[in-house]
Design a protein around this motif. Sequence first.
Motif, mmCIF file in Angstrom:
data_model
loop_
_atom_site.group_PDB
_atom_site.id
_atom_site.type_symbol
_atom_site.label_atom_id
_atom_site.label_comp_id
_atom_site.label_asym_id
_atom_site.label_seq_id
_atom_site.Cartn_x
_atom_site.Cartn_y
_atom_site.Cartn_z
ATOM 1 N N GLU A 62 0.833 -1.206 0.000
ATOM 2 C CA GLU A 62 0.000 0.000 0.000
ATOM 3 C C GLU A 62 0.869 1.258 0.000
ATOM 4 N N ARG A 113 2.080 1.935 -3.396
ATOM 5 C CA ARG A 113 0.988 2.387 -4.257
ATOM 6 C C ARG A 113 0.569 3.824 -3.928
ATOM 7 N N GLN A 114 0.344 4.092 -2.637
ATOM 8 C CA GLN A 114 -0.173 5.408 -2.242
ATOM 9 C C GLN A 114 0.926 6.459 -2.087
ATOM 10 N N ASN A 117 -9.194 -2.761 4.821
ATOM 11 C CA ASN A 117 -7.793 -3.147 4.847
ATOM 12 C C ASN A 117 -7.074 -2.183 5.798
ATOM 13 N N ALA A 170 -4.059 -0.375 4.479
ATOM 14 C CA ALA A 170 -4.301 0.696 3.509
ATOM 15 C C ALA A 170 -4.671 1.989 4.224
ATOM 16 N N ARG A 196 -5.570 6.488 -2.199
ATOM 17 C CA ARG A 196 -5.913 5.170 -1.648
ATOM 18 C C ARG A 196 -6.856 4.434 -2.593
#
Lengths: 275, 275
Positions: free
Chosen positions: A21, A24-25, A206, A209, B105
């Motif tokens: 995460e 990704r973020q 999640n 996340a 997100r």
Amino acid sequence: MTTQAIGYIDSGIGGITVAREALRQLPHEVVYYVGDTARMPYGPRPTEEVLAYTWEMVDFLVKKDIKMLVIACNTATAAALPDLRAKLDIPVIGVIAPGVRGALRATKNKRIGVIATAGTVKSQAYAKALEHKDGAVVVSQLACPEFVQIVENNQSDSAAATAVISDKLAYFADKDIDTLVLGCTHFPLLDQTIAKVMGENVALVNSGAVAIENVSAMLDELNISNPASIDRSKDEYYTTGDAAAFHTLASRWLNDDNLNVQHLAMTTTGLKLEN
Amino acid sequence: MTTQAIGYIDSGIGGITVAREALRQLPHEVVYYVGDTARMPYGPRPTEEVLAYTWEMVDFLVKKDIKMLVIACNTATAAALPDLRAKLDIPVIGVIAPGVRGALRATKNKRIGVIATAGTVKSQAYAKALEHKDGAVVVSQLACPEFVQIVENNQSDSAAATAVISDKLAYFADKDIDTLVLGCTHFPLLDQTIAKVMGENVALVNSGAVAIENVSAMLDELNISNPASIDRSKDEYYTTGDAAAFHTLASRWLNDDNLNVQHLAMTTTGLKLEN
């Protein structure tokens, strides 16, 4: 301070879902990850032991000058978060409070399910925190240690796994929940199967996340975001267990074959790189 | 400090969607809300003026001993957040950074749409903040001031409204976005129509909902959550405009006919309760 790495610690490899995460973020932020694979699982261990092992990982990362610490493990969060916050002068983010906040954001009917390890369920950490914030919530908890085994054995996509997950989650059939917290960092690796079993009317949360959203907020508040994009070769992964086995699973989950994974030896003076 | 209220300010009534999220996610926390309805919209006003009006609302709430401040308005966040943070000794939460984090997100393909007022789009606040955190995102922005009018005129459910929304959002047809930020606090009141028009493959991000998750995180970090449930009669709503009109709209959106709404007079020494 902006270019320093963010540190992630976990009892083993489940925290890789939190690192995923982060990649990704927060793609501009360098990841240093330590998994204490040799001494996992933490769930059955006494709190004092979990605290001591957690500090060994933290000491290793603090020497590497991280700007923030993420406890990417529910058990370690429950055991060590207050002590780490009190003693470190960098921000420390756990995964339990973010999971709680994500659940309260998602639920409409205030009936919330939590799946976690036996240790986390027994600690009541999620139930207490949810009820602290909203006295009207009804929390149903279920320990699912089998799910951890499925992930660790790399069987997430098997028909047997689907059968086990379906059997276990039948527990929630009469609970009328509209939100299910994935209260173990291994579980997002099973999210598609869990979503299919629970149906489209149950939102999955999640925790990792949401924790990364929390990291992102902290970077904003302290104004220490790394403003430029980085080369992923700056990331560093460490394990107290077998580096090759860690590499196999982590590479698969992060979809990256070029991970830099190194073994850490457990010595009487803490975790050390082997030369 | 735990039983004190959290203050919310907005140029008018759109921030009620943020208060609504607070009532839902943080039911133990008292809400004090000030809407500067008499001087809305803030969008076309010079930044200095928005800053001055915002400080009038803040001064009124600070005298009432709030423990935290939420700027429930994108325009005021862009104009006043740094100044408020620098000068107040309570935490201040805006709506733009949470919207950015919520979008990062949610997105998978890194193509993000933002709908907002003309002022917010012109400020580039969302685009800059998104690109600061992830150089790979592609941001498509669209000013939708018509949507604010639909809400203010209480026509959210009309066929005409659906037609306007559908026409405007056609802009995104060739943009391949998978995430749309509702970058104005009025827009969550149109979320069902917007969701239907955009289709199920586009995630909507309610900046206010993420901002309240941020408030919740701050309450955790500072350990100032109110631990017990409260009577909603403790909440207080103030408007510089017509109290009855404010009551009508706010009651509908909060689904509560017993709101305590009072008028504030604009005087040379700030906003004052009329007796």
